[in-house]
Write an enzyme that holds these catalytic residues in place. Sequence first.
Site, PDB file in Angstrom:
ATOM      1  N   LYS A 235       4.995  -6.001   7.744  1.00  9.47           N
ATOM      2  CA  LYS A 235       3.639  -6.544   7.559  1.00  9.47           C
ATOM      3  C   LYS A 235       3.659  -8.054   7.838  1.00  9.47           C
ATOM      4  CE  LYS A 235       1.292  -2.909   6.470  1.00  9.47           C
ATOM      5  NZ  LYS A 235       0.309  -2.387   7.449  1.00  9.47           N
TER       6      LYS A 235
ATOM      7  N   SER B 184      -0.963  -6.762   3.624  1.00 11.01           N
ATOM      8  CA  SER B 184      -0.694  -6.392   2.232  1.00 11.01           C
ATOM      9  C   SER B 184      -0.294  -7.606   1.414  1.00 11.01           C
ATOM     10  CB  SER B 184       0.442  -5.364   2.201  1.00 11.01           C
ATOM     11  OG  SER B 184       0.987  -5.268   0.898  1.00 11.01           O
TER      12      SER B 184
ATOM     13  N   TYR C 138       9.444  -2.413   4.867  1.00 11.37           N
ATOM     14  CA  TYR C 138       7.996  -2.173   5.037  1.00 11.37           C
ATOM     15  C   TYR C 138       7.252  -3.509   4.942  1.00 11.37           C
ATOM     16  CZ  TYR C 138       3.316  -1.782   3.117  1.00 11.37           C
ATOM     17  OH  TYR C 138       1.984  -1.976   2.843  1.00 11.37           O
TER      18      TYR C 138
HETATM   19  C1  WQD Z   1       2.573  -0.144  -8.860  1.00 10.87           C
HETATM   20  C2  WQD Z   1       3.248  -0.345 -10.206  1.00 10.87           C
HETATM   21  C3  WQD Z   1       5.585   0.209 -10.206  1.00 10.87           C
HETATM   22  C4  WQD Z   1       5.118   4.497  -9.529  1.00 10.87           C
HETATM   23  C5  WQD Z   1       3.241  -1.015  -2.849  1.00 10.87           C
HETATM   24  C6  WQD Z   1       3.258  -1.856  -1.603  1.00 10.87           C
HETATM   25  C7  WQD Z   1       1.851  -2.288  -1.239  1.00 10.87           C
HETATM   26  C8  WQD Z   1       0.993  -1.077  -1.059  1.00 10.87           C
HETATM   27  C9  WQD Z   1       1.015  -0.237  -2.348  1.00 10.87           C
HETATM   28  C10 WQD Z   1       1.259   0.732   0.544  1.00 10.87           C
HETATM   29  C11 WQD Z   1       4.642  -0.971 -10.088  1.00 10.87           C
HETATM   30  C12 WQD Z   1       4.805   1.138 -11.130  1.00 10.87           C
HETATM   31  C13 WQD Z   1       4.855   3.147  -9.715  1.00 10.87           C
HETATM   32  C14 WQD Z   1       5.676   5.253 -10.600  1.00 10.87           C
HETATM   33  C15 WQD Z   1       5.645   3.288 -11.976  1.00 10.87           C
HETATM   34  N1  WQD Z   1       1.448  -0.433   0.115  1.00 10.87           N
HETATM   35  N2  WQD Z   1       5.108   2.566 -10.917  1.00 10.87           N
HETATM   36  N3  WQD Z   1       5.915   4.618 -11.795  1.00 10.87           N
HETATM   37  O1  WQD Z   1       4.803  -1.284  -5.443  1.00 10.87           O
HETATM   38  O2  WQD Z   1       2.728  -2.552  -6.293  1.00 10.87           O
HETATM   39  O3  WQD Z   1       2.799  -1.798  -3.928  1.00 10.87           O
HETATM   40  O4  WQD Z   1       2.378   0.095  -2.668  1.00 10.87           O
HETATM   41  O5  WQD Z   1       0.351   1.488   0.310  1.00 10.87           O
HETATM   42  O6  WQD Z   1       1.908  -2.995   0.004  1.00 10.87           O
HETATM   43  O7  WQD Z   1       4.011  -3.036  -1.843  1.00 10.87           O
HETATM   44  O8  WQD Z   1       2.556  -0.111  -5.736  1.00 10.87           O
HETATM   45  O9  WQD Z   1       1.828   1.975  -6.815  1.00 10.87           O
HETATM   46  O10 WQD Z   1       4.239   1.803  -5.999  1.00 10.87           O
HETATM   47  O11 WQD Z   1       3.525   0.505  -8.007  1.00 10.87           O
HETATM   48  O12 WQD Z   1       5.890   2.749 -13.058  1.00 10.87           O
HETATM   49  O13 WQD Z   1       5.936   6.499 -10.491  1.00 10.87           O
HETATM   50  O14 WQD Z   1       3.441   0.938 -10.803  1.00 10.87           O
HETATM   51  O15 WQD Z   1       6.843  -0.143 -10.772  1.00 10.87           O
HETATM   52  O16 WQD Z   1       4.832  -1.825 -11.197  1.00 10.87           O
HETATM   53  P1  WQD Z   1       3.322  -1.487  -5.432  1.00 10.87           P
HETATM   54  P2  WQD Z   1       3.048   1.142  -6.612  1.00 10.87           P
END
Ligand code: WQD
Length: 339
Positions: free
Chosen positions: A153, A124, A149
């Site tokens: 990785k 990731s 998590y």
């Molecule tokens: C994306 C953006 C949030 C939810 C993580 C792991 C990565 C991969 C994907 C597992 C961020 C914003 C999110 C919400 C929001 N792993 N957000 N409201 O954190 O970039 O990556 O998940 O599958 O390894 O690190 O992904 O989709 O959680 O967030 O505003 O309800 O959306 O703050 O900026 P992330 P995400």
Amino acid sequence: MTILVTGGLGYIGSHTVVELLNNNFEVVIIDDLSNTERFILKNIEEITGKKPIFYPFDLKRKELLKQVFDAHQIEGCIHFAAYKAVGESQVKPIDYYENNLFSLINLLQEMKERNISNFIFSSSCTVYGQADTMPIDENTPLKLPESSYGKTKQMGEEILKDFAIAHQKKVTLLRYFNPIGAHPSAKLGELPIGIPNNLVPYVMQTAAGIREKLSVWGNDYPTEDGTAIRDYIYVVDLAKAHVKALQKLIFENSETVIDIYNLGTGKGSSVLEVVHAFEKANDVAVPYQICERRAGDITIAYANADKAEKELGWKSETSLEEALRTVWQWQKYLETREI
Ligand code: WQD
């Protein structure tokens, strides 16, 4: 040629199994069903017309893992099986280390004892933390991730580097950016078990009225619209990259034992850009409220995916809007199943 796919009924795993079957690989799946449902197997069969072999157990069960390697002439492994909820990993770190690392080590023991090479690891972009420069390429220095998590990785990558060098086994680390979307058949997608952690499934459920409002975690980031930027890559494009990586491992006589590839679109999109793109692509409304930043989130991450294009002959081909259209079709399919 038989390929073991761990976590093969999961989100990225199931899409990759479809692409492997479409490319005439034999597939053996091990999945403990902790983050998916059994109907995904039937849907893979409907999409491909082929039946992968499926074992429903946990990779920490070494004795069962041995039986699978005894029963099949496995010539490569794509390892997806892992817990992956960033927030959950902060409250259950030991469960994450035990599951994600013991599973990997058990697999590698079998690969070593049976002298099997060709191992692809689902890594990731989280291993980069907040990188100093954009786009992020594979030489970007790693930073210790905030979440347990993310640490599993990064530790997994280090274990695999030692494994590859000590035992001359060929290993490929695939660093995904943000996988989104669903299969064009609408029979596979990100199964929302519980409250979605990730942005796009939450947007999907808000548009469907399952969630009242999307919380936008922070609009005070140093970006154009103040919301955080990520590289959202379509899951089928991501699955196709795994087939390309496997073909390179198996069919190319290279001395390299460790290959690392970033898998992203090379384009960054903000949270609000994703929300508005979803609304436009599907002609639906996504009510949202601006909230405080989520602990541990970074401001910006998007990939330089040139190395994958040059060495794997792969690049992302699907736009954000097209990917988001498949998400809405998947939600409509789920409604027919009352999930
Ligand atoms: C994306 C953006 C949030 C939810 C993580 C792991 C990565 C991969 C994907 C597992 C961020 C914003 C999110 C919400 C929001 N792993 N957000 N409201 O954190 O970039 O990556 O998940 O599958 O390894 O690190 O992904 O989709 O959680 O967030 O505003 O309800 O959306 O703050 O900026 P992330 P995400």
